[in-house]
Write an enzyme that holds these catalytic residues in place. Structure first.
Site, PDB file in Angstrom:
ATOM      1  N   ASP A 134     -22.837 -56.071 -27.478  1.00 27.77           N
ATOM      2  CA  ASP A 134     -21.525 -56.353 -26.348  1.00 27.77           C
ATOM      3  C   ASP A 134     -20.363 -55.892 -27.150  1.00 27.77           C
ATOM      4  OD1 ASP A 134     -21.647 -58.643 -27.811  1.00 27.77           O
ATOM      5  OD2 ASP A 134     -20.971 -60.091 -26.294  1.00 27.77           O
ATOM      6  N   HIS A 276     -55.866 -64.006 -39.667  1.00 22.26           N
ATOM      7  CA  HIS A 276     -56.760 -64.638 -38.665  1.00 22.26           C
ATOM      8  C   HIS A 276     -58.104 -64.391 -38.900  1.00 22.26           C
ATOM      9  CE1 HIS A 276     -53.208 -66.210 -36.215  1.00 22.26           C
ATOM     10  NE2 HIS A 276     -52.848 -64.758 -36.364  1.00 22.26           N
ATOM     11  N   TYR A 332     -38.844 -47.984 -37.716  1.00 17.78           N
ATOM     12  CA  TYR A 332     -37.460 -47.307 -37.916  1.00 17.78           C
ATOM     13  C   TYR A 332     -37.453 -46.676 -39.166  1.00 17.78           C
ATOM     14  CZ  TYR A 332     -35.789 -50.062 -33.731  1.00 17.78           C
ATOM     15  OH  TYR A 332     -35.506 -50.290 -32.395  1.00 17.78           O
ATOM     16  N   GLU A 408     -13.256 -62.745 -31.653  1.00 15.59           N
ATOM     17  CA  GLU A 408     -12.697 -61.472 -31.038  1.00 15.59           C
ATOM     18  C   GLU A 408     -11.742 -60.862 -31.753  1.00 15.59           C
ATOM     19  OE1 GLU A 408     -11.838 -63.537 -27.700  1.00 15.59           O
ATOM     20  OE2 GLU A 408     -13.671 -63.197 -26.601  1.00 15.59           O
TER      21      GLU A 408
END
Ligand SMILES: [Zn+2]
Ligand SMILES: [Zn+2]
Length: 430
Positions: A134, A276, A332, A408
């Protein structure tokens, strides 16, 4: 020798781009700081998972359009690109922000905390900007406004890339891998250099971190299936035991880093994260599945490690009369900051943050899909401080956690540094 020279140049603050626009950038950036914070609070309150960033993308596109930019939407599903053509001729520099949030329920008292709930992998979960994307969107919207204001003085083109789905595929059926797909859809075709930043919750506000060369790891998923012969646990001689074989493989894989990889060049990691096999104390099972992760910093080492994993797994299984199937999914690539570009741009970082606040960081074993852009053009990816001053980096909540928190007051430096990088690069090339 070359390395020594580069370090010497870095330590003397040898400087390249020195755009005259910086005082104007500072003034404009300060005047819109409150707006950047407001944008970020809004994105924070309404986070969207990868490839679902419809609301975010619309706000971004509307903003870029209001600044008079050419805007393209719907790239890699929800990506947005804005083009700012400067008044003078020159190359094209791209600036990138990622827009997606994470399936993490937010846990704090912020008035703008997220209360969004979404379905993820068939489960209802809280959604949160727990990686700080954001802040990236708000900062880059701010940069767009700052640079639009001085458009006539810009020598070249600035391309604003707002990318979806950095954190990876969210659901079956959603196929965009953010940066990778944006590249496939051509966003890097005319780009000469690219810059990106990541906010960091464990780096003090006011600081910038960077690294030349491989800075973040390539990440691959590893899958190994070992097949043997099932038998009663009391008569192991009639089995081909995949559990014992898998154990030998796990140990064998550890020799790759100690005996095959030249660790003086780069670090590397091979981790088996799950095994597993079997169902009962007295049954030797037929099959064992193992999964793990591989982290590397160069294509050559990545290739070598993949080759050795296959040889060791297949070879050990064969010696036991079992068989092993190895598959590796490359996710990536490594985030590699172009050495030449980094050297040229370090003075822009110094100018933005003050030399004493620019820190050279160790290689990071996490990954970032900014690397796909860097495969197409030289790029530099930096970290921006988001931890309150005086905070403790050890105890500050880390990324991807419900308590993740960003100060901020760090955004203004983000707007400045991205603007500086763009104009200095364009000046350098004109
Ligand atoms: Zn993240
Ligand atoms: Zn992130």
């Amino acid at each position: 020798m070359k390395k020594t020279l580069i370090l010497l140049l870095l330590s003397t603050g040898f400087s390249f781009g020195q755009s005259k626009l910086k005082p104007e950038i500072d003034k404009k950036a300060s005047s819109i700081e409150a707006k950047v914070i407001d944008w970020r609070r809004d994105f924070h309150q309404y986070p969207e998972l990868g490839n679902q960033e419809v609301r975010t993308a619309k706000i971004v596109a509307d903003h870029l359009r209001s600044l008079g930019m050419e805007v393209e939407e719907g790239i890699a599903v929800t990506g947005v690109v804005g083009i700012l053509r400067g008044g003078k001729a020159g190359p094209t520099v791209a600036l990138r922000a990622d827009m997606d949030a994470l399936p993490v329920p937010e846990r704090n008292d912020l008035p703008f905390r997220s209360q969004v709930v979404a379905e993820y992998n068939g489960q209802k979960t809280g959604v949160m900007h727990a990686c700080g994307h954001d802040t990236h969107v708000a900062i880059l919207m701010g940069v767009a406004e700052v640079l639009s204001d001085m458009k006539s003085e810009i020598s070249g083109t600035v391309k604003f890339i707002f990318q979806p789905a950095e954190e990876g595929i969210t659901e079956p059926g959603v196929t965009s891998w953010g940066a990778k797909q944006m590249v496939e859809e051509g966003v890097m075709k005319d780009v000469d250099a690219i810059f990106g930043l990541h906010i960091n919750s464990q780096t003090e506000v006011g600081s910038i971190k960077y690294r030349s060369g491989p800075a973040m790891a390539a990440v691959d998923n590893l899958n190994i299936e070992v097949n043997g012969r099932q038998a009663h646990g009391a008569s192991p001689w009639s089995s081909v035991d995949p559990i014992v074989t898998a154990s030998q493989i796990v140990m064998g894989l550890q020799t790759i880093l100690s005996r095959n990889v030249n660790i003086t060049q780069h670090p590397a990691i091979v981790t088996i994260g799950a095994i597993h096999g079997g169902i009962r104390h007295n049954i030797i099972p037929e099959k064992v599945d193992m999964i793990g992760t591989i982290r590397t910093y160069s294509d050559e080492q990545q290739e070598l490690i993949h080759k050795r994993i296959k040889e060791i797994s297949v070879g050990i299984a064969q010696s036991a009369g079992a068989s092993a199937k190895v598959s590796i999914d490359e996710l990536y690539p490594a985030t590699v900051n172009d050495a030449d570009l980094t050297l040229k741009m370090v003075s822009s970082l110094y100018d933005a943050a003050g030399k004493e606040n620019v820190i050279y960081h160790e290689p990071i074993t996490g990954a970032e899909d900014f690397s796909f852009f860097q495969k197409e053009a030289p790029g530099l990816f930096i970290f921006l401080g988001g931890m309150p001053k005086g905070g403790n980096p050890v105890t500050a909540p880390s990324h991807h956690t419900p308590d993740f928190m960003i100060d901020e007051s760090g955004f203004l430096l983000g707007v400045k540094v991205m603007s500086y990088l763009a104009v200095d690069y364009l000046d350098l090339k004109k």
